[in-house]
Write a protein that holds these residues in place. Structure first.
Motif, mmCIF file in Angstrom:
data_model
loop_
_atom_site.group_PDB
_atom_site.id
_atom_site.type_symbol
_atom_site.label_atom_id
_atom_site.label_comp_id
_atom_site.label_asym_id
_atom_site.label_seq_id
_atom_site.Cartn_x
_atom_site.Cartn_y
_atom_site.Cartn_z
ATOM 1 N N SER A 55 0.882 -1.168 0.000
ATOM 2 C CA SER A 55 0.000 0.000 0.000
ATOM 3 C C SER A 55 0.917 1.214 0.000
ATOM 4 O O SER A 55 1.944 1.225 0.678
ATOM 5 C CB SER A 55 -0.885 0.024 1.245
ATOM 6 N N VAL A 56 0.551 2.244 -0.774
ATOM 7 C CA VAL A 56 1.413 3.419 -0.912
ATOM 8 C C VAL A 56 0.666 4.656 -0.430
ATOM 9 O O VAL A 56 -0.472 4.906 -0.839
ATOM 10 C CB VAL A 56 1.861 3.615 -2.369
ATOM 11 N N PHE A 57 1.333 5.433 0.430
ATOM 12 C CA PHE A 57 0.740 6.639 1.004
ATOM 13 C C PHE A 57 1.500 7.868 0.503
ATOM 14 O O PHE A 57 2.730 7.853 0.406
ATOM 15 C CB PHE A 57 0.806 6.601 2.532
ATOM 16 N N VAL A 58 0.759 8.934 0.200
ATOM 17 C CA VAL A 58 1.372 10.168 -0.289
ATOM 18 C C VAL A 58 0.923 11.335 0.581
ATOM 19 O O VAL A 58 -0.280 11.515 0.815
ATOM 20 C CB VAL A 58 0.998 10.455 -1.760
ATOM 21 N N ASP A 59 1.888 12.102 1.063
ATOM 22 C CA ASP A 59 1.614 13.349 1.786
ATOM 23 C C ASP A 59 1.972 14.492 0.849
ATOM 24 O O ASP A 59 3.149 14.745 0.577
ATOM 25 C CB ASP A 59 2.463 13.416 3.061
ATOM 26 N N VAL A 243 1.581 0.858 10.139
ATOM 27 C CA VAL A 243 1.009 0.684 8.805
ATOM 28 C C VAL A 243 0.790 2.069 8.202
ATOM 29 O O VAL A 243 1.647 2.576 7.486
ATOM 30 C CB VAL A 243 -0.288 -0.136 8.853
ATOM 31 N N GLU A 244 -0.344 2.682 8.472
ATOM 32 C CA GLU A 244 -0.568 4.044 7.993
ATOM 33 C C GLU A 244 0.379 5.009 8.701
ATOM 34 O O GLU A 244 0.658 4.849 9.888
ATOM 35 C CB GLU A 244 -2.000 4.487 8.295
ATOM 36 N N PRO A 245 0.840 6.043 8.009
ATOM 37 C CA PRO A 245 1.506 7.144 8.715
ATOM 38 C C PRO A 245 0.503 7.825 9.650
ATOM 39 O O PRO A 245 -0.700 7.570 9.585
ATOM 40 C CB PRO A 245 1.926 8.085 7.581
ATOM 41 N N ALA A 246 1.003 8.683 10.509
ATOM 42 C CA ALA A 246 0.115 9.477 11.365
ATOM 43 C C ALA A 246 -0.919 10.183 10.494
ATOM 44 O O ALA A 246 -0.650 10.552 9.347
ATOM 45 C CB ALA A 246 0.917 10.489 12.175
ATOM 46 N N LYS A 247 -2.122 10.381 11.036
ATOM 47 C CA LYS A 247 -3.239 10.857 10.208
ATOM 48 C C LYS A 247 -3.000 12.234 9.604
ATOM 49 O O LYS A 247 -3.623 12.585 8.598
ATOM 50 C CB LYS A 247 -4.539 10.850 10.999
ATOM 51 N N SER A 248 -2.075 13.019 10.167
ATOM 52 C CA SER A 248 -1.766 14.327 9.586
ATOM 53 C C SER A 248 -0.640 14.243 8.559
ATOM 54 O O SER A 248 -0.240 15.266 7.998
ATOM 55 C CB SER A 248 -1.356 15.308 10.696
ATOM 56 N N LEU A 249 -0.169 13.027 8.291
ATOM 57 C CA LEU A 249 1.004 12.868 7.434
ATOM 58 C C LEU A 249 0.722 12.063 6.167
ATOM 59 O O LEU A 249 1.640 11.481 5.584
ATOM 60 C CB LEU A 249 2.150 12.211 8.226
ATOM 61 N N TRP A 250 -0.545 11.998 5.759
ATOM 62 C CA TRP A 250 -0.836 11.417 4.448
ATOM 63 C C TRP A 250 -2.168 11.948 3.931
ATOM 64 O O TRP A 250 -3.037 12.336 4.714
ATOM 65 C CB TRP A 250 -0.811 9.892 4.480
ATOM 66 N N ASP A 251 -2.295 11.946 2.607
ATOM 67 C CA ASP A 251 -3.493 12.472 1.966
ATOM 68 C C ASP A 251 -4.213 11.432 1.122
ATOM 69 O O ASP A 251 -5.441 11.378 1.120
ATOM 70 C CB ASP A 251 -3.133 13.686 1.097
ATOM 71 N N ILE A 252 -3.458 10.622 0.361
ATOM 72 C CA ILE A 252 -4.081 9.554 -0.418
ATOM 73 C C ILE A 252 -3.323 8.241 -0.194
ATOM 74 O O ILE A 252 -2.139 8.251 0.150
ATOM 75 C CB ILE A 252 -4.131 9.871 -1.932
ATOM 76 N N ASN A 276 -7.661 10.387 2.574
ATOM 77 C CA ASN A 276 -7.629 10.239 4.035
ATOM 78 C C ASN A 276 -8.896 10.872 4.624
ATOM 79 O O ASN A 276 -8.859 11.900 5.287
ATOM 80 C CB ASN A 276 -6.371 10.895 4.590
ATOM 81 N N TYR A 277 -10.013 10.214 4.355
ATOM 82 C CA TYR A 277 -11.313 10.767 4.736
ATOM 83 C C TYR A 277 -11.495 10.811 6.249
ATOM 84 O O TYR A 277 -12.244 11.644 6.767
ATOM 85 C CB TYR A 277 -12.447 9.973 4.082
ATOM 86 N N LEU A 278 -10.822 9.931 6.982
ATOM 87 C CA LEU A 278 -10.897 9.985 8.445
ATOM 88 C C LEU A 278 -10.047 11.127 8.991
ATOM 89 O O LEU A 278 -10.206 11.528 10.140
ATOM 90 C CB LEU A 278 -10.436 8.659 9.050
ATOM 91 N N GLY A 279 -9.150 11.645 8.159
ATOM 92 C CA GLY A 279 -8.288 12.758 8.552
ATOM 93 C C GLY A 279 -8.722 14.088 7.962
ATOM 94 O O GLY A 279 -7.982 15.066 8.011
ATOM 95 N N GLY A 280 -9.935 14.125 7.375
ATOM 96 C CA GLY A 280 -10.482 15.387 6.889
ATOM 97 C C GLY A 280 -10.124 15.758 5.470
ATOM 98 O O GLY A 280 -10.426 16.871 5.022
ATOM 99 N N VAL A 281 -9.496 14.843 4.713
ATOM 100 C CA VAL A 281 -9.126 15.142 3.325
ATOM 101 C C VAL A 281 -10.342 14.941 2.420
ATOM 102 O O VAL A 281 -11.109 13.991 2.597
ATOM 103 C CB VAL A 281 -7.967 14.240 2.875
ATOM 104 N N GLY A 282 -10.500 15.833 1.448
ATOM 105 C CA GLY A 282 -11.619 15.734 0.513
ATOM 106 C C GLY A 282 -11.162 15.917 -0.913
ATOM 107 O O GLY A 282 -10.058 16.425 -1.172
ATOM 108 N N ALA A 283 -11.992 15.503 -1.866
ATOM 109 C CA ALA A 283 -11.628 15.573 -3.281
ATOM 110 C C ALA A 283 -12.813 16.021 -4.118
ATOM 111 O O ALA A 283 -13.968 15.718 -3.810
ATOM 112 C CB ALA A 283 -11.137 14.214 -3.769
ATOM 113 N N ILE A 284 -12.511 16.752 -5.180
ATOM 114 C CA ILE A 284 -13.495 17.112 -6.193
ATOM 115 C C ILE A 284 -12.993 16.571 -7.526
ATOM 116 O O ILE A 284 -11.837 16.783 -7.889
ATOM 117 C CB ILE A 284 -13.685 18.636 -6.305
#
Length: 389
Positions: A55-59, A243-252, A276-284
């Motif tokens: 799994s790949v995470f991007v901040d 596994v996941e980075p801290a919730k403030s340290l990734w977006d997708i 990162n919908y649990l961390g408040g990230v949104g997309a259009i």
């Protein structure tokens, strides 16, 4: 001697005067990362791209890409006020409540309840009962968390039911288990072991008691709540894991996951992108037009965009960005290659308020890329100066 004293006194006076002078200090907080074009390292070793193990995470705002092996965890434990647990969606894990509370009393015979729903000897997401054995696959943060009812976390050990869980097989070559008919399954024959476990509350978090299906000896793991993360993870092999980075340290996150097929039935899918919908990230999502393209989208285009326009769900991007096309070189007809939809791009608002634009450039040899190593491009549209950086 007096002359030297006078010189010293004069020097001290000058130092005192300059020391009292009040300088003006301009504080310039680091700005968010401007963006980049980057290949996501889904391949962990020598596996085929279709079976990408990471799994790949991007901040976006820090320009950091990180990975975690999909098979590195079994349970995720929610650190918020409630007590909730998830199973490994990135491996397609499925679980069933045995109805028992004594973990030592659960064994291979209890696996019959699961094997009755197997399709062609495979733990298949299309089985009639699969939706009852996986966690939610869509929804906002509130909807997702309220839907986490698969695993009940008891207030005490005695109140906690025992679950049987498959380790999951999504995106692996080990995709078969013994047929559902015939004698009771010998757990040693299962290519991905089945475990039994129960989860109950402690003062600071959770205790997980677990073992292989026929185990009689158990070594409970204690997982304390850490609010820096969306979930605190554990593995049946190594207990606490990152596994996941801290919730403030990734977006997708790019990964395999449990999801749904075209008819809305439970399924698993690769090349899935979660915000990162649990961390408040949104997309259009934007469709490219003659006047609106990825290249010419600027901060001026945000003038009429409201915060509620950003979709903050598990599948805000999901698999919308690509099509799956049968691999012409796959004789088994079980593997589909990904091909990007070149007429789409996304605008992402992170948890700090920074706004980025994102597009997918390649995902397989069908669009000039490599399966398991998708290439994305993201650029800063509007930044928020952040003292925490």
């Amino acid at each position: 001697m007096n002359r030297f004293r006078i010189i010293i006194i004069c020097c001290l006076a000058v130092f005192a005067f300059t020391g009292c002078k009040k300088d003006k200090v301009d504080y310039k907080y680091p700005q968010p990362f401007d963006g980049q074009t980057v290949q996501l390292p889904g391949i962990s070793g020598n596996e085929e791209g279709f079976y990408a193990a990471n799994s790949v995470f991007v901040d976006f705002s820090k320009g950091v890409v990180s990975t975690a092996r999909r098979d590195s965890w079994n349970l995720g434990l929610y650190p918020g006020a409630d007590f909730k647990a998830i199973i490994n969606h990135s491996m397609g894990a499925m679980a069933i409540n045995t109805g028992k509370t004594d973990i030592a009393a659960v064994g291979a015979a209890d696996s019959i309840a699961i094997t009755q729903d197997l399709t062609n000897g495979t733990l298949d997401f299309r089985s009639s009962q699969s939706s009852k054995r996986i966690d939610p696959v869509i929804g906002t943060a509130a909807e997702y968390l309220s839907g986490l009812t698969l695993v009940k976390v008891g207030a005490t050990e005695g109140e906690s039911p025992v679950y049987i869980v498959s380790s999951g097989m999504a995106g692996t070559t080990r995709n078969r288990i013994p047929p559902a008919t015939g004698p009771i399954i010998d757990p040693s024959l299962l290519q991905f072991p089945w475990y039994k476990f129960k989860v109950y509350q402690t003062v600071n978090g959770y205790t997980v008691k677990y073992g292989l299906l026929n185990a009689q000896a158990f070594s409970p793991a204690t997982i304390n709540k850490n609010l820096s993360y969306n979930f605190n993870y554990m593995s049946f092999n190594s207990k606490n894991v990152n596994v996941e980075p801290a919730k403030s340290l990734w977006d997708i996150e790019w990964t395999w996951t449990t999801y749904k097929d075209a008819n809305g039935k439970p399924d698993s899918t690769n090349n899935f992108v979660m915000v990162n919908y649990l961390g408040g990230v949104g997309a259009i999502q934007y469709t490219i037009t003659a006047t609106k393209t990825f290249e010419n989208f600027t901060a001026a285009d945000l003038a009429n965009v409201k915060d509620e326009d950003y979709v903050r769900t598990r599948d805000a991007i999901g698999e919308k960005w690509r099509d799956l096309i049968a691999d012409p070189n796959d004789a088994t007809k079980t593997k589909n290659l990904s091909k990007i939809k070149g007429n789409l791009f996304y605008v992402i608002k992170d948890g700090e308020g920074n706004v980025y634009k994102l597009r997918f450039k390649t995902s397989s040899n069908l669009d000039g890329g490599a399966m398991g190593r998708p290439v994305i491009e993201y650029r800063l549209v509007q930044g928020i100066a952040n003292p925490s950086l």
